[in-house]
Design an enzyme around this catalytic site. Structure first.
Site, PDB file in Angstrom:
ATOM      1  N   CYS A 154      49.928  19.109  43.220  1.00 35.66           N
ATOM      2  CA  CYS A 154      50.098  20.075  42.134  1.00 35.66           C
ATOM      3  C   CYS A 154      51.546  20.560  42.089  1.00 35.66           C
ATOM      4  CB  CYS A 154      49.134  21.238  42.297  1.00 35.66           C
ATOM      5  SG  CYS A 154      49.336  22.068  43.862  1.00 35.66           S
ATOM      6  N   THR A 155      52.449  19.607  41.926  1.00 35.74           N
ATOM      7  CA  THR A 155      53.857  19.925  41.724  1.00 35.74           C
ATOM      8  C   THR A 155      54.452  18.840  40.843  1.00 35.74           C
ATOM      9  OG1 THR A 155      56.042  19.885  42.762  1.00 35.74           O
ATOM     10  CG2 THR A 155      54.268  18.905  44.030  1.00 35.74           C
TER      11      THR A 155
END
Ligand SMILES: Cc1ncc(COP(=O)(O)O)c(C=O)c1O
Length: 415
Positions: free
Chosen positions: A347-348
């Site tokens: 989640c980046t």
């Protein structure tokens, strides 16, 4: 050209036919026969002594192959030392580099028989002398290690800096700091050489030769001023790989020709290189399936089962590893290609392996193979974020794929 130069197609069928549910989160393969052949070519010269920078790929089978090819080993941590010793390498063939050598670590290395050190600070130099003297008291014999001082050069403000900027790093010391010492003050050490390495992924023979040439005068002057007979010059690594397919590759025979000149000009008995990527990058591949495909605004995106959790390098260098689809009979000549953004599962937005061409009809479930993953792959990644699996590692030799380390679930490392 239908096949990219980085892809050795003799491995293609083995990768296409490899079916293992455990490896569906991505796995590495190192082609040892090709590695062996490549290393033999690097050794066909008598100008430089070659060390392998273990940080590039510490897998046991890779170290064993380098060992078989007559390379010695540059280790930069206790973990790397343990791994190299575990392959049966004699400690007399191990060199210790790195800016974080505590006195405790130096003691442990000396006790384990390591006898060649690149020291990177005045503290490291003094500690090493103390360690050797303490060891002498214990054993009754003085074993003087070979010691190289690591030098960091800077060019004056306004002058063209061939090292790509005067950014300060913790690697080594300036000439003026080293000038504070004199070799005679270190009778327990064999201070016999200098080490310098301040560049990365060089792809031009001319530029490398120009850099090396400019370093010779300040280094020979330094040696003279501190009373050192400069027997050894270690020029580190930095020989590049054409990750971006820009058509630039270093000629090894030209490297050797140029280094023969540097050896002559510096007057050293031995010239050393510690190769990382130039030794092992080409032999390695990373295979990962596509888990989703979507159009977002005007961009086609592929989401892969793994991304920078297995291959961090593209995120920190903005240089993607080259990619190809694993599909029977695939050829770019009869396939419509288009550019996709390749994302991993973290989640980046950093989790991106590149913006690269792949078949426009690529489907969920198909597998991608990335090249040049033999160096700075598995161990230069961020595997723990979001609790994904650790990648398996295989070797390919004599036409067979053999697992060296299996994929491990998050439960293997979570407490
Ligand atoms: C001291 C030292 N030598 C050699 C290398 C290997 O560099 P390369 O992979 O560019 O050959 C490194 C890489 O960081 C290094 O720190």
């Amino acid at each position: 050209m239908t096949t990219p130069t980085w892809f050795d197609t003799t491995i293609e069928n083995a990768l296409i036919n490899h079916k293992s549910p455990e490896d569906e989160q991505g796995y590495f393969v190192y082609q040892l026969d090709a590695l062996k052949e490549h290393l033999a070519k690097l050794q066909q010269q008598d100008v430089i002594k070659l060390w392998f920078a273990v940080k590039a790929n510490p897998l046991s089978k890779v170290i064993q192959t380098l060992d078989g090819a007559g390379f010695d080993f540059d280790v930069a941590s206790s973990g790397e030392l343990t791994q190299v010793l575990a392959q049966g390498v004699d400690p007399s063939r191990i060199l210790n580099t790195g800016p974080a050598k505590s006195k405790k670590q130096l003691t442990a290395f000396v006790k384990q028989g390591v006898n060649t050190f690149v020291v990177e600070s005045l503290n490291q130099l003094n500690w090493l002398q103390e360690v050797v003297l303490e060891q002498e008291q214990r054993s009754g014999a003085l074993v003087k290690p070979k010691v190289l001082l690591r030098v960091q050069l800077q060019w004056h403000e306004g002058e063209k800096n061939p090292l790509g900027g005067n950014s300060l790093t913790p690697f080594g010391l300036s000439v003026s700091e080293w000038q504070k010492i004199h070799v005679d003050s270190f009778p327990a050490l064999n201070l016999c050489g200098l080490h310098i390495f301040q560049w990365g992924n060089m792809l031009s023979n001319e530029k490398m030769f120009s850099l090396w040439s400019q370093m010779v005068p300040p280094l020979t002057d330094l040696a003279k001023s501190i009373g050192m007979t400069l027997d050894v010059l270690d020029l580190g690594g930095g020989l590049g790989i054409d990750y971006l397919a820009e058509g630039q590759t270093l000629s090894w025979s030209k490297v050797i020709e140029d280094l023969a000149v540097i050896k002559e000009e510096s007057g050293v008995k031995e010239l050393w290189l510690e190769l990382g990527r130039f030794a092992v990058a080409e032999c390695g591949y990373y295979v990962v399936p596509v888990v989703d495909r979507k159009m977002n605004y005007d961009q086609e995106q592929l989401v892969l089962a793994a991304g920078i959790n297995h291959l961090l390098r593209p995120a920190i260098t903005e240089q993607p590893f080259p990619v190809q689809i694993l599909r029977e009979g695939f050829s770019t000549e009869n396939t419509n290609m288009q550019a996709f953004d390749l994302h991993g599962p973290l989640c980046t937005s950093m989790d991106k392996l590149g913006h690269l061409d792949l078949p426009s009809d690529i489907a969920v479930g198909e597998q991608l193979v990335f090249g040049y993953c033999g160096a700075y792959g598995f161990t230069e990644s961020m595997p723990f974020f979001l609790c994904h699996e650790l990648a398996a590692e295989y070797v390919y030799q004599n036409g067979r794929l053999t697992q060296v380390r299996k994929s491990l679930p998050a439960s293997s490392y979570l407490a």
